[in-house]
Design an enzyme around this catalytic site. Structure first.
Site, mmCIF file in Angstrom:
data_model
loop_
_atom_site.group_PDB
_atom_site.id
_atom_site.type_symbol
_atom_site.label_atom_id
_atom_site.label_comp_id
_atom_site.label_asym_id
_atom_site.label_seq_id
_atom_site.Cartn_x
_atom_site.Cartn_y
_atom_site.Cartn_z
ATOM 1 N N ARG A 168 35.545 21.747 21.561
ATOM 2 C CA ARG A 168 35.932 23.078 22.060
ATOM 3 C C ARG A 168 34.729 23.868 22.554
ATOM 4 O O ARG A 168 34.632 25.080 22.346
ATOM 5 C CB ARG A 168 36.667 23.884 20.976
ATOM 6 C CG ARG A 168 37.940 23.273 20.474
ATOM 7 C CD ARG A 168 39.004 23.179 21.576
ATOM 8 N NE ARG A 168 40.185 22.537 21.042
ATOM 9 C CZ ARG A 168 40.363 21.219 21.014
ATOM 10 N NH1 ARG A 168 39.450 20.418 21.540
ATOM 11 N NH2 ARG A 168 41.447 20.702 20.498
ATOM 12 N N SER A 242 46.231 27.342 18.964
ATOM 13 C CA SER A 242 45.426 27.423 17.731
ATOM 14 C C SER A 242 44.530 28.645 17.804
ATOM 15 O O SER A 242 43.770 28.793 18.762
ATOM 16 C CB SER A 242 44.534 26.194 17.592
ATOM 17 O OG SER A 242 45.325 25.038 17.609
ATOM 18 N N GLU A 338 39.211 30.602 18.231
ATOM 19 C CA GLU A 338 39.125 29.765 19.431
ATOM 20 C C GLU A 338 39.282 30.587 20.721
ATOM 21 O O GLU A 338 38.524 30.389 21.665
ATOM 22 C CB GLU A 338 40.190 28.658 19.351
ATOM 23 C CG GLU A 338 40.035 27.612 20.425
ATOM 24 C CD GLU A 338 41.097 26.523 20.353
ATOM 25 O OE1 GLU A 338 41.137 25.774 19.371
ATOM 26 O OE2 GLU A 338 41.888 26.436 21.309
HETATM 27 C C1 LIG Z 1 50.971 27.266 23.111
HETATM 28 C C2 LIG Z 1 49.523 26.930 23.374
HETATM 29 C C3 LIG Z 1 49.046 25.684 23.045
HETATM 30 C C4 LIG Z 1 47.712 25.356 23.289
HETATM 31 N N1 LIG Z 1 47.278 24.098 22.971
HETATM 32 C C5 LIG Z 1 45.992 23.740 23.219
HETATM 33 C C6 LIG Z 1 45.538 22.428 22.920
HETATM 34 O O1 LIG Z 1 46.299 21.581 22.458
HETATM 35 N N2 LIG Z 1 44.247 22.127 23.175
HETATM 36 C C7 LIG Z 1 43.379 23.032 23.726
HETATM 37 O O2 LIG Z 1 42.210 22.671 23.939
HETATM 38 N N3 LIG Z 1 43.774 24.291 24.030
HETATM 39 C C8 LIG Z 1 45.065 24.668 23.799
HETATM 40 N N4 LIG Z 1 45.479 25.936 24.085
HETATM 41 C C9 LIG Z 1 44.513 26.903 24.639
HETATM 42 C C10 LIG Z 1 44.549 26.995 26.183
HETATM 43 O O3 LIG Z 1 45.716 26.417 26.699
HETATM 44 C C11 LIG Z 1 43.347 26.297 26.826
HETATM 45 O O4 LIG Z 1 42.137 26.809 26.305
HETATM 46 C C12 LIG Z 1 43.319 26.467 28.345
HETATM 47 O O5 LIG Z 1 42.332 25.642 28.925
HETATM 48 C C13 LIG Z 1 43.079 27.913 28.791
HETATM 49 O O6 LIG Z 1 43.318 27.966 30.183
HETATM 50 P P1 LIG Z 1 43.615 29.336 30.912
HETATM 51 O O7 LIG Z 1 43.629 29.056 32.371
HETATM 52 O O8 LIG Z 1 44.831 29.959 30.359
HETATM 53 O O9 LIG Z 1 42.327 30.177 30.530
HETATM 54 P P2 LIG Z 1 42.218 31.750 30.290
HETATM 55 O O10 LIG Z 1 42.849 32.118 29.005
HETATM 56 O O11 LIG Z 1 42.663 32.481 31.503
HETATM 57 O O12 LIG Z 1 40.636 31.897 30.144
HETATM 58 C C14 LIG Z 1 39.977 31.368 29.012
HETATM 59 C C15 LIG Z 1 38.451 31.532 29.211
HETATM 60 O O13 LIG Z 1 38.028 30.737 30.310
HETATM 61 C C16 LIG Z 1 37.438 31.555 31.331
HETATM 62 N N5 LIG Z 1 37.877 31.001 32.623
HETATM 63 C C17 LIG Z 1 39.142 30.766 33.034
HETATM 64 N N6 LIG Z 1 39.142 30.187 34.252
HETATM 65 C C18 LIG Z 1 37.847 30.070 34.620
HETATM 66 C C19 LIG Z 1 37.188 29.563 35.790
HETATM 67 N N7 LIG Z 1 37.856 29.042 36.823
HETATM 68 N N8 LIG Z 1 35.819 29.622 35.837
HETATM 69 C C20 LIG Z 1 35.113 30.144 34.808
HETATM 70 N N9 LIG Z 1 35.680 30.641 33.687
HETATM 71 C C21 LIG Z 1 37.028 30.602 33.602
HETATM 72 C C22 LIG Z 1 37.968 32.950 31.073
HETATM 73 O O14 LIG Z 1 37.075 33.947 31.578
HETATM 74 C C23 LIG Z 1 38.049 32.957 29.564
HETATM 75 O O15 LIG Z 1 36.760 33.199 29.025
HETATM 76 C C24 LIG Z 1 46.826 26.306 23.868
HETATM 77 C C25 LIG Z 1 47.319 27.579 24.206
HETATM 78 C C26 LIG Z 1 48.660 27.887 23.969
HETATM 79 C C27 LIG Z 1 49.175 29.245 24.363
#
Ligand SMILES: Cc1cc2nc3c(=O)[nH]c(=O)nc-3n(C[C@H](O)[C@H](O)[C@H](O)COP(=O)(O)OP(=O)(O)OC[C@H]3O[C@@H](n4cnc5c(N)ncnc54)[C@H](O)[C@@H]3O)c2cc1C
Length: 342
Positions: A168, A242, A338
Site C-alpha cells: 500500500r 479497508s 489507509e
Molecule cells: C468498497 C471499497 C473496496 C476497496 N477495496 C480495495 C482493495 O481491495 N485493495 C486496495 O488496494 N484498495 C481498495 N480500496 C481503496 C481504493 O479503491 C483504491 O485505493 C483506489 O486505487 C483509489 O482510486 P481512486 O481513483 O478512487 O482514488 P482517489 O480516492 O480519488 O484518490 C486517492 C489518492 O490518490 C491521489 N490520486 C488519484 N488519482 C491520481 C492521479 N491520476 N495522479 C496522482 N495522484 C492521484 C489522490 O490525490 C489521493 O491522494 C477500496 C475502496 C472501496 C470503497
C-alpha cells in the site's frame, strides 16, 4: 486533448467521494489531458492554490471543505500498445475506471489482473497505494507510467523500479506526493499465465463452483462474488474499503502477541516480518457493527468504517481515533489509516 480550463466554484464533492461526505471545493476542474495541467501551472493565481488530484474518490476521507483547486482526472482511453516474447502491453488513461479496465483486458483475452477485479476507483490512482487484493498486487503487472510534474512542468516517464512499490505504498506517497499527476499507466500482462490461487478464500470459492482448472474470467467472477458478499457497496453505504492498513510487526513482536493471544490472525512475510489482520484486532476490541454518531464499523468486516447517513468526516475520524487508541492499549500495536485524510 483539450486546452480550455472550465473552473467551477463551490463544487459539491458529495457525489465524488465514496464515503458520501458532504464537502465543497472552492475551485474544481475536470482534466482531460496534459494541456489543462500546464494551464494550471502557468496561471499565476491557479498555480498558487492548494491542489487535490481526484480520481474515483474511493480512498479519500474529506474532513472539511477544500479551499483550493480539485483536479478531477477524466482523461479516457485504453489501447494495446505492444508485445514482446513474454508480455502484452496495455495502456490506460488515468481517468478510466479500474474495474472496467480489468474487464476490458479479460474480454480481449489477456489474463493477469483478474484477482484485482472490482476494486473501486481510477486507473490513475492504482499505482499510488499499489492496490492489492486476493493475493495479487498492481506492482506485479505494472510496466511504466507517464506523469506531469507540477514542480518542473515536465513529463516524467517512470518504470517499475522508479516507483518504489511496497505494501500500500509507492514513491507517490513520498517524494512525488503533491507533485506528480499520473496521466496514463502501462501494464505488462504475461503471455504465459498461471492462475493465482494463493488466497485461500478464492480457492474455496472456485471449488464450491466446481471449477478445478479456472480461467482468468472464472477467477474474476469468483473475486466479484466474494467481494460483493463481504464488502458494502459504496452506492448504498458510504465507505472507503479497508480503513486501516494491516500492521506489520517484527518476528519477536509477533511471538509476544501470539503467546498472549493464541487466536491472533497473522501472515508471515518473505522478509521475516509478520502482517497482522487489522480487522481481527478491531473485532477483538468489540467494535464490529458498532457506531459512534453516524460513523460506524461494518457488521461483516471490522476493517471497513461506514457512513451510516450524513456522517461528517470529523465523525469518521473520531471513530477511527477511538479504535486506534483501544487497539494500541490492548495489543500495543498502532493502526495506520489507509485512505488519504483531507
Ligand atoms: C468498497 C471499497 C473496496 C476497496 N477495496 C480495495 C482493495 O481491495 N485493495 C486496495 O488496494 N484498495 C481498495 N480500496 C481503496 C481504493 O479503491 C483504491 O485505493 C483506489 O486505487 C483509489 O482510486 P481512486 O481513483 O478512487 O482514488 P482517489 O480516492 O480519488 O484518490 C486517492 C489518492 O490518490 C491521489 N490520486 C488519484 N488519482 C491520481 C492521479 N491520476 N495522479 C496522482 N495522484 C492521484 C489522490 O490525490 C489521493 O491522494 C477500496 C475502496 C472501496 C470503497
Amino acid at each position: 486533448m483539450s486546452s480550455q480550463l472550465d473552473i467551477r466554484h463551490d463544487q459539491s464533492l458529495r457525489e465524488l467521494n465514496t464515503f458520501g461526505i458532504a464537502a465543497k471545493a472552492s475551485a474544481y476542474s475536470q482534466v482531460t489531458g496534459v494541456d489543462e495541467l500546464r494551464l494550471v501551472r502557468d496561471d499565476p493565481a491557479l498555480s498558487e492554490l492548494p491542489r487535490l488530484v481526484l480520481g474515483g474518490g474511493s480512498n479519500l476521507l474529506l474532513t472539511r471543505d477544500f479551499d483550493g483547486l480539485v483536479l478531477h482526472m477524466s482523461n479516457k482511453g485504453v489501447a494495446v500498445t505492444g508485445e514482446d516474447e513474454k508480455s502484452v502491453y496495455l495502456t490506460a488513461q488515468a481517468g478510466e475506471n479500474w474495474h472496467d479496465f480489468v474487464q476490458w483486458t479479460l474480454a480481449l483475452g489477456y489474463p493477469g489482473l483478474e484477482n484485482l477485479s472490482l476494486i473501486p476507483g481510477s486507473v490513475g490512482a492504482s499505482p499510488i497505494q499499489n492496490i492489492g487484493a486476493y493475493g495479487a498486487e498492481l506492482a506485479e503487472f505494472f510496466h511504466s507510467l507517464k506523469a506531469f510534474d507540477f514542480q518542473t512542468g515536465q513529463i516524467l516517464n517512470l518504470f517499475k523500479s522508479d516507483c518504489r512499490f511496497a505494501y500500500r505504498d509507492s514513491i507517490f506517497k513520498h517524494e512525488l506526493c503533491d507533485r506528480a499527476v499520473i496521466i496514463e499507466v502501462t501494464f505488462a500482462l504475461p503471455k504465459r499465465w498461471q492462475p493465482n490461487l494463493r488466497y485461500a478464500e478464492l480457492a474455496i470459492e472456485l471449488q464450491a463452483r466446481g471449477i478445478s482448472e479456472p480461467t482468468a474470467k472464472d477467477i474474476s467472477e469468483a473475486v466479484i462474488a466474494i467481494r460483493s458478499r463481504k464488502l458494502p457497496d459504496p452506492a448504498k453505504l458510504g465507505n472507503a474499503g479497508s480503513f486501516f492498513k494491516n500492521p506489520v510487526v517484527s518476528r519477536e513482536e509477533h511471538a509476544r502477541l501470539l503467546a498472549k493471544y493464541p487466536q491472533l490472525v497473522s501472515y508471515p512475510q518473505a522478509d521475516g516480518s509478520v502482517k497482522l489482520a487489522a480487522g481481527w484486532l478491531i473485532d477483538q476490541c468489540g467494535w464490529k457493527g458498532k457506531s459512534l454518531g453516524q460513523a460506524g464499523v461494518h457488521e461483516r468486516q471490522a476493517l471497513v468504517l461506514v457512513n451510516r447517513g450524513g456522517a461528517s468526516g470529523g465523525e469518521i475520524v473520531a471513530l477511527a481515533s477511538r479504535i486506534q487508541a483501544e487497539v494500541r492499549e490492548r495489543f500495543d500495536v498502532m493502526l495506520e489509516p489507509e485512505p488519504v485524510v483531507i
